[in-house]
Design a protein around this motif. Structure first.
Motif, PDB file in Angstrom:
ATOM      1  N   MET A  34       0.853  -1.167   0.000  1.00  0.00           N
ATOM      2  CA  MET A  34       0.000   0.000   0.000  1.00  0.00           C
ATOM      3  C   MET A  34       0.898   1.229   0.000  1.00  0.00           C
ATOM      4  O   MET A  34       1.765   1.356   0.861  1.00  0.00           O
ATOM      5  CB  MET A  34      -0.902   0.014   1.245  1.00  0.00           C
ATOM      6  CG  MET A  34      -1.855   1.185   1.263  1.00  0.00           C
ATOM      7  SD  MET A  34      -2.918   1.204   2.711  1.00  0.00           S
ATOM      8  CE  MET A  34      -3.810  -0.318   2.518  1.00  0.00           C
ATOM      9  N   ASP A  35       0.724   2.075  -0.979  1.00  0.00           N
ATOM     10  CA  ASP A  35       1.489   3.312  -1.045  1.00  0.00           C
ATOM     11  C   ASP A  35       0.717   4.403  -0.326  1.00  0.00           C
ATOM     12  O   ASP A  35      -0.502   4.497  -0.451  1.00  0.00           O
ATOM     13  CB  ASP A  35       1.714   3.748  -2.495  1.00  0.00           C
ATOM     14  CG  ASP A  35       2.630   2.812  -3.249  1.00  0.00           C
ATOM     15  OD1 ASP A  35       3.432   2.129  -2.602  1.00  0.00           O
ATOM     16  OD2 ASP A  35       2.538   2.775  -4.480  1.00  0.00           O
ATOM     17  N   ARG A  36       1.445   5.200   0.414  1.00  0.00           N
ATOM     18  CA  ARG A  36       0.835   6.339   1.100  1.00  0.00           C
ATOM     19  C   ARG A  36       1.643   7.572   0.756  1.00  0.00           C
ATOM     20  O   ARG A  36       2.866   7.525   0.720  1.00  0.00           O
ATOM     21  CB  ARG A  36       0.836   6.122   2.600  1.00  0.00           C
ATOM     22  CG  ARG A  36      -0.059   4.989   3.037  1.00  0.00           C
ATOM     23  CD  ARG A  36      -0.056   4.884   4.556  1.00  0.00           C
ATOM     24  NE  ARG A  36      -0.942   3.837   4.978  1.00  0.00           N
ATOM     25  CZ  ARG A  36      -0.576   2.585   5.213  1.00  0.00           C
ATOM     26  NH1 ARG A  36       0.672   2.232   5.060  1.00  0.00           N
ATOM     27  NH2 ARG A  36      -1.440   1.693   5.609  1.00  0.00           N
ATOM     28  N   LYS A  37       0.966   8.643   0.515  1.00  0.00           N
ATOM     29  CA  LYS A  37       1.639   9.899   0.199  1.00  0.00           C
ATOM     30  C   LYS A  37       1.191  10.943   1.209  1.00  0.00           C
ATOM     31  O   LYS A  37       0.018  11.011   1.568  1.00  0.00           O
ATOM     32  CB  LYS A  37       1.310  10.340  -1.215  1.00  0.00           C
ATOM     33  CG  LYS A  37       1.830   9.375  -2.255  1.00  0.00           C
ATOM     34  CD  LYS A  37       1.451   9.808  -3.643  1.00  0.00           C
ATOM     35  CE  LYS A  37       2.054   8.868  -4.638  1.00  0.00           C
ATOM     36  NZ  LYS A  37       1.147   7.876  -5.126  1.00  0.00           N
ATOM     37  N   PHE A  38       2.150  11.742   1.657  1.00  0.00           N
ATOM     38  CA  PHE A  38       1.873  12.785   2.625  1.00  0.00           C
ATOM     39  C   PHE A  38       2.525  14.076   2.154  1.00  0.00           C
ATOM     40  O   PHE A  38       3.602  14.053   1.570  1.00  0.00           O
ATOM     41  CB  PHE A  38       2.428  12.416   4.011  1.00  0.00           C
ATOM     42  CG  PHE A  38       1.854  11.136   4.555  1.00  0.00           C
ATOM     43  CD1 PHE A  38       0.669  11.133   5.251  1.00  0.00           C
ATOM     44  CD2 PHE A  38       2.510   9.931   4.353  1.00  0.00           C
ATOM     45  CE1 PHE A  38       0.142   9.953   5.750  1.00  0.00           C
ATOM     46  CE2 PHE A  38       2.002   8.751   4.853  1.00  0.00           C
ATOM     47  CZ  PHE A  38       0.802   8.758   5.552  1.00  0.00           C
ATOM     48  N   LEU A  39       1.891  15.153   2.427  1.00  0.00           N
ATOM     49  CA  LEU A  39       2.432  16.461   2.090  1.00  0.00           C
ATOM     50  C   LEU A  39       3.143  17.014   3.316  1.00  0.00           C
ATOM     51  O   LEU A  39       2.567  17.086   4.397  1.00  0.00           O
ATOM     52  CB  LEU A  39       1.299  17.398   1.671  1.00  0.00           C
ATOM     53  CG  LEU A  39       1.687  18.790   1.238  1.00  0.00           C
ATOM     54  CD1 LEU A  39       2.563  18.723  -0.003  1.00  0.00           C
ATOM     55  CD2 LEU A  39       0.446  19.608   0.959  1.00  0.00           C
ATOM     56  N   ILE A  59      12.755   0.440   0.360  1.00  0.00           N
ATOM     57  CA  ILE A  59      12.936  -0.429  -0.797  1.00  0.00           C
ATOM     58  C   ILE A  59      13.864   0.261  -1.783  1.00  0.00           C
ATOM     59  O   ILE A  59      13.644   1.401  -2.162  1.00  0.00           O
ATOM     60  CB  ILE A  59      11.586  -0.755  -1.468  1.00  0.00           C
ATOM     61  CG1 ILE A  59      10.699  -1.526  -0.496  1.00  0.00           C
ATOM     62  CG2 ILE A  59      11.806  -1.552  -2.749  1.00  0.00           C
ATOM     63  CD1 ILE A  59       9.305  -1.788  -1.013  1.00  0.00           C
ATOM     64  N   GLU A  60      14.893  -0.460  -2.172  1.00  0.00           N
ATOM     65  CA  GLU A  60      15.869   0.067  -3.121  1.00  0.00           C
ATOM     66  C   GLU A  60      15.588  -0.504  -4.504  1.00  0.00           C
ATOM     67  O   GLU A  60      15.551  -1.715  -4.679  1.00  0.00           O
ATOM     68  CB  GLU A  60      17.280  -0.315  -2.672  1.00  0.00           C
ATOM     69  CG  GLU A  60      18.372   0.271  -3.516  1.00  0.00           C
ATOM     70  CD  GLU A  60      19.735  -0.097  -2.984  1.00  0.00           C
ATOM     71  OE1 GLU A  60      20.534  -0.625  -3.782  1.00  0.00           O
ATOM     72  OE2 GLU A  60      20.001   0.142  -1.788  1.00  0.00           O
ATOM     73  N   ALA A  61      15.355   0.376  -5.456  1.00  0.00           N
ATOM     74  CA  ALA A  61      15.120  -0.031  -6.843  1.00  0.00           C
ATOM     75  C   ALA A  61      16.035   0.792  -7.734  1.00  0.00           C
ATOM     76  O   ALA A  61      16.181   2.002  -7.531  1.00  0.00           O
ATOM     77  CB  ALA A  61      13.662   0.188  -7.221  1.00  0.00           C
ATOM     78  N   ALA A  62      16.656   0.152  -8.694  1.00  0.00           N
ATOM     79  CA  ALA A  62      17.584   0.818  -9.619  1.00  0.00           C
ATOM     80  C   ALA A  62      18.682   1.549  -8.857  1.00  0.00           C
ATOM     81  O   ALA A  62      19.105   2.633  -9.240  1.00  0.00           O
ATOM     82  CB  ALA A  62      16.839   1.770 -10.538  1.00  0.00           C
ATOM     83  N   GLY A  63      19.120   0.967  -7.716  1.00  0.00           N
ATOM     84  CA  GLY A  63      20.227   1.519  -6.961  1.00  0.00           C
ATOM     85  C   GLY A  63      19.898   2.682  -6.049  1.00  0.00           C
ATOM     86  O   GLY A  63      20.791   3.298  -5.481  1.00  0.00           O
ATOM     87  N   SER A  64      18.621   2.989  -5.868  1.00  0.00           N
ATOM     88  CA  SER A  64      18.253   4.134  -5.041  1.00  0.00           C
ATOM     89  C   SER A  64      16.969   3.847  -4.264  1.00  0.00           C
ATOM     90  O   SER A  64      16.123   3.078  -4.709  1.00  0.00           O
ATOM     91  CB  SER A  64      18.034   5.365  -5.932  1.00  0.00           C
ATOM     92  OG  SER A  64      17.658   6.471  -5.143  1.00  0.00           O
ATOM     93  N   VAL A  65      16.848   4.463  -3.094  1.00  0.00           N
ATOM     94  CA  VAL A  65      15.598   4.374  -2.331  1.00  0.00           C
ATOM     95  C   VAL A  65      14.733   5.607  -2.587  1.00  0.00           C
ATOM     96  O   VAL A  65      13.633   5.715  -2.081  1.00  0.00           O
ATOM     97  CB  VAL A  65      15.843   4.220  -0.811  1.00  0.00           C
ATOM     98  CG1 VAL A  65      16.484   2.884  -0.500  1.00  0.00           C
ATOM     99  CG2 VAL A  65      16.638   5.368  -0.263  1.00  0.00           C
ATOM    100  N   VAL A  66      15.250   6.518  -3.383  1.00  0.00           N
ATOM    101  CA  VAL A  66      14.522   7.742  -3.708  1.00  0.00           C
ATOM    102  C   VAL A  66      14.157   7.710  -5.184  1.00  0.00           C
ATOM    103  O   VAL A  66      15.021   7.522  -6.037  1.00  0.00           O
ATOM    104  CB  VAL A  66      15.369   9.001  -3.404  1.00  0.00           C
ATOM    105  CG1 VAL A  66      14.617  10.254  -3.771  1.00  0.00           C
ATOM    106  CG2 VAL A  66      15.781   9.013  -1.941  1.00  0.00           C
ATOM    107  N   ALA A  67      12.876   7.838  -5.479  1.00  0.00           N
ATOM    108  CA  ALA A  67      12.416   7.838  -6.866  1.00  0.00           C
ATOM    109  C   ALA A  67      11.915   9.237  -7.222  1.00  0.00           C
ATOM    110  O   ALA A  67      11.188   9.856  -6.444  1.00  0.00           O
ATOM    111  CB  ALA A  67      11.279   6.835  -7.035  1.00  0.00           C
ATOM    112  N   PRO A  68      12.324   9.734  -8.374  1.00  0.00           N
ATOM    113  CA  PRO A  68      11.821  11.048  -8.785  1.00  0.00           C
ATOM    114  C   PRO A  68      10.308  10.988  -8.974  1.00  0.00           C
ATOM    115  O   PRO A  68       9.768   9.960  -9.399  1.00  0.00           O
ATOM    116  CB  PRO A  68      12.529  11.331 -10.105  1.00  0.00           C
ATOM    117  CG  PRO A  68      13.200  10.085 -10.515  1.00  0.00           C
ATOM    118  CD  PRO A  68      13.209   9.147  -9.362  1.00  0.00           C
ATOM    119  N   TYR A  69       9.654  12.049  -8.634  1.00  0.00           N
ATOM    120  CA  TYR A  69       8.197  12.097  -8.711  1.00  0.00           C
ATOM    121  C   TYR A  69       7.795  13.461  -9.227  1.00  0.00           C
ATOM    122  O   TYR A  69       8.197  14.481  -8.669  1.00  0.00           O
ATOM    123  CB  TYR A  69       7.611  11.859  -7.313  1.00  0.00           C
ATOM    124  CG  TYR A  69       6.104  11.834  -7.273  1.00  0.00           C
ATOM    125  CD1 TYR A  69       5.415  10.659  -7.533  1.00  0.00           C
ATOM    126  CD2 TYR A  69       5.374  12.973  -6.978  1.00  0.00           C
ATOM    127  CE1 TYR A  69       4.040  10.617  -7.505  1.00  0.00           C
ATOM    128  CE2 TYR A  69       3.989  12.936  -6.935  1.00  0.00           C
ATOM    129  CZ  TYR A  69       3.324  11.762  -7.201  1.00  0.00           C
ATOM    130  OH  TYR A  69       1.962  11.723  -7.170  1.00  0.00           O
TER     131      TYR A  69
END
Length: 79
Positions: A34-39, A59-69
């Protein structure tokens, strides 16, 4: 803050979190997620994330835990 600065900031805020590679997660885990987003302002993020390390992992994906959004809104000025 540019994308590189955001990535560095968020990686620092997530330093205490156990990192799990996306490919190491069982497939059924992704079906239950479940994804949750907070401002929140950047200055509040470290306080919000502190103390949650025992309950969440990063969660690390493509070498990063930070995904551009990015969000592109198609609303007109009067909605």
């Amino acid at each position: 803050m540019n994308e590189v600065d955001v990535s560095k900031f968020m990686n620092g805020a997530l330093d205490g979190y156990e990192r799990i590679k996306l490919e190491d997660l069982p497939a059924e885990t992704m079906m239950e997620r479940m994804d949750r987003k907070f401002l929140a302002s950047y200055s509040r993020i470290p306080d919000l994330l502190s103390g949650l390390q025992n309950h969440y992992n990063a969660i690390e994906a493509a070498g990063s835990v930070v995904a551009p959004y990015q969000t592109l809104y198609f609303d007109t000025e009067d909605f």
